[in-house]
Design a protein around this motif. Structure first.
Motif, mmCIF file in Angstrom:
data_model
loop_
_atom_site.group_PDB
_atom_site.id
_atom_site.type_symbol
_atom_site.label_atom_id
_atom_site.label_comp_id
_atom_site.label_asym_id
_atom_site.label_seq_id
_atom_site.Cartn_x
_atom_site.Cartn_y
_atom_site.Cartn_z
ATOM 1 N N GLY A 95 -30.779 1.881 15.585
ATOM 2 C CA GLY A 95 -31.438 2.600 14.507
ATOM 3 C C GLY A 95 -31.402 4.112 14.670
ATOM 4 O O GLY A 95 -31.210 4.848 13.696
ATOM 5 N N ARG A 96 -31.579 4.586 15.879
ATOM 6 C CA ARG A 96 -31.549 6.039 16.116
ATOM 7 C C ARG A 96 -30.187 6.623 15.746
ATOM 8 O O ARG A 96 -30.103 7.695 15.145
ATOM 9 C CB ARG A 96 -31.882 6.350 17.571
ATOM 10 C CG ARG A 96 -33.306 6.054 17.918
ATOM 11 C CD ARG A 96 -33.774 6.782 19.164
ATOM 12 N NE ARG A 96 -35.018 6.234 19.662
ATOM 13 C CZ ARG A 96 -36.192 6.330 19.067
ATOM 14 N NH1 ARG A 96 -36.296 6.952 17.938
ATOM 15 N NH2 ARG A 96 -37.279 5.796 19.603
ATOM 16 N N GLU A 97 -29.138 5.916 16.123
ATOM 17 C CA GLU A 97 -27.790 6.373 15.798
ATOM 18 C C GLU A 97 -27.574 6.383 14.280
ATOM 19 O O GLU A 97 -26.954 7.300 13.739
ATOM 20 C CB GLU A 97 -26.766 5.469 16.489
ATOM 21 C CG GLU A 97 -25.370 6.030 16.508
ATOM 22 C CD GLU A 97 -24.410 5.159 17.314
ATOM 23 O OE1 GLU A 97 -23.294 4.915 16.806
ATOM 24 O OE2 GLU A 97 -24.764 4.730 18.438
ATOM 25 N N ALA A 98 -28.096 5.384 13.587
ATOM 26 C CA ALA A 98 -27.986 5.341 12.124
ATOM 27 C C ALA A 98 -28.653 6.560 11.499
ATOM 28 O O ALA A 98 -28.092 7.202 10.601
ATOM 29 C CB ALA A 98 -28.614 4.048 11.580
ATOM 30 N N LEU A 99 -29.841 6.900 11.985
ATOM 31 C CA LEU A 99 -30.543 8.072 11.458
ATOM 32 C C LEU A 99 -29.788 9.360 11.765
ATOM 33 O O LEU A 99 -29.719 10.259 10.915
ATOM 34 C CB LEU A 99 -31.967 8.142 12.016
ATOM 35 C CG LEU A 99 -32.920 7.054 11.510
ATOM 36 C CD1 LEU A 99 -34.232 7.114 12.270
ATOM 37 C CD2 LEU A 99 -33.149 7.187 10.017
ATOM 38 N N GLU A 100 -29.215 9.455 12.957
ATOM 39 C CA GLU A 100 -28.431 10.646 13.324
ATOM 40 C C GLU A 100 -27.243 10.811 12.385
ATOM 41 O O GLU A 100 -26.940 11.926 11.947
ATOM 42 C CB GLU A 100 -27.931 10.542 14.769
ATOM 43 C CG GLU A 100 -29.008 10.767 15.801
ATOM 44 C CD GLU A 100 -28.533 10.462 17.227
ATOM 45 O OE1 GLU A 100 -27.304 10.363 17.457
ATOM 46 O OE2 GLU A 100 -29.402 10.321 18.102
ATOM 47 N N ILE A 101 -26.570 9.730 12.068
ATOM 48 C CA ILE A 101 -25.419 9.780 11.161
ATOM 49 C C ILE A 101 -25.854 10.317 9.805
ATOM 50 O O ILE A 101 -25.226 11.221 9.247
ATOM 51 C CB ILE A 101 -24.754 8.390 11.045
ATOM 52 C CG1 ILE A 101 -24.031 8.059 12.356
ATOM 53 C CG2 ILE A 101 -23.801 8.325 9.851
ATOM 54 C CD1 ILE A 101 -23.609 6.605 12.501
ATOM 55 N N LEU A 102 -26.956 9.807 9.286
ATOM 56 C CA LEU A 102 -27.447 10.265 7.981
ATOM 57 C C LEU A 102 -27.957 11.706 8.046
ATOM 58 O O LEU A 102 -27.719 12.495 7.131
ATOM 59 C CB LEU A 102 -28.541 9.328 7.464
ATOM 60 C CG LEU A 102 -28.076 7.907 7.138
ATOM 61 C CD1 LEU A 102 -29.265 7.019 6.853
ATOM 62 C CD2 LEU A 102 -27.099 7.906 5.980
ATOM 63 N N ASP A 103 -28.640 12.041 9.127
ATOM 64 C CA ASP A 103 -29.172 13.400 9.282
ATOM 65 C C ASP A 103 -28.073 14.444 9.433
ATOM 66 O O ASP A 103 -28.290 15.619 9.152
ATOM 67 C CB ASP A 103 -30.134 13.472 10.469
ATOM 68 C CG ASP A 103 -31.459 12.761 10.198
ATOM 69 O OD1 ASP A 103 -31.763 12.489 9.011
ATOM 70 O OD2 ASP A 103 -32.179 12.470 11.173
ATOM 71 N N ASN A 104 -26.888 14.011 9.874
ATOM 72 C CA ASN A 104 -25.744 14.917 9.983
ATOM 73 C C ASN A 104 -25.022 15.081 8.655
ATOM 74 O O ASN A 104 -23.883 15.528 8.604
ATOM 75 C CB ASN A 104 -24.774 14.439 11.069
ATOM 76 C CG ASN A 104 -25.304 14.700 12.455
ATOM 77 O OD1 ASN A 104 -26.021 15.670 12.681
ATOM 78 N ND2 ASN A 104 -24.963 13.838 13.386
#
Length: 123
Positions: free
Chosen positions: A40-49
């Protein structure tokens, strides 16, 4: 029925390689671009980028941050459809998914035709 979504991007949040490869294979003829997040953290990082994503396929049971919590965070910031996918059809799991903001829900083992119809509905 044949589905094709050229120019569309699906983020697959899935920690298990075999499940990701299955989804990748199912989607290969749809002309969709795929991005993978292993938690989940990686998913959020992708979207936040500021990565453009048209739909998220969200595994519910993942390390670090589960699919419910990730979906809550996604829905706070983005207007992206989230389809929950889980092998655990536990009591209340579907309802918890909807409460977390999931737009739809599919149980593993995934029915390919049903998955494609669900994706088409949101993409």
């Amino acid at each position: 029925m044949t589905f094709t979504w050229p120019g569309k991007v699906i983020l697959i949040a899935e920690d298990e390689d075999v499940n990701f490869k299955f989804l990748e294979k199912v989607l290969e003829d749809t002309n969709v671009s795929i991005i993978r997040a292993k938690n989940g953290r990686e998913a959020l990082e992708i979207l936040d980028n500021k990565t453009h994503v048209d739909l998220v396929l969200m595994d519910i049971r993942m390390p670090e941050m589960d699919g419910y919590d990730t979906t809550i965070e996604i829905k706070k910031k983005y207007k992206i459809p989230v389809v929950a996918q889980t092998a655990y059809n536990i009591d209340g799991g579907k309802e918890k998914g909807y409460e977390s903001g999931c737009d739809d829900y599919i149980v593993k083992p995934i029915n390919i035709s049903k998955l494609l119809v669900i994706i088409d509905k949101y993409i």
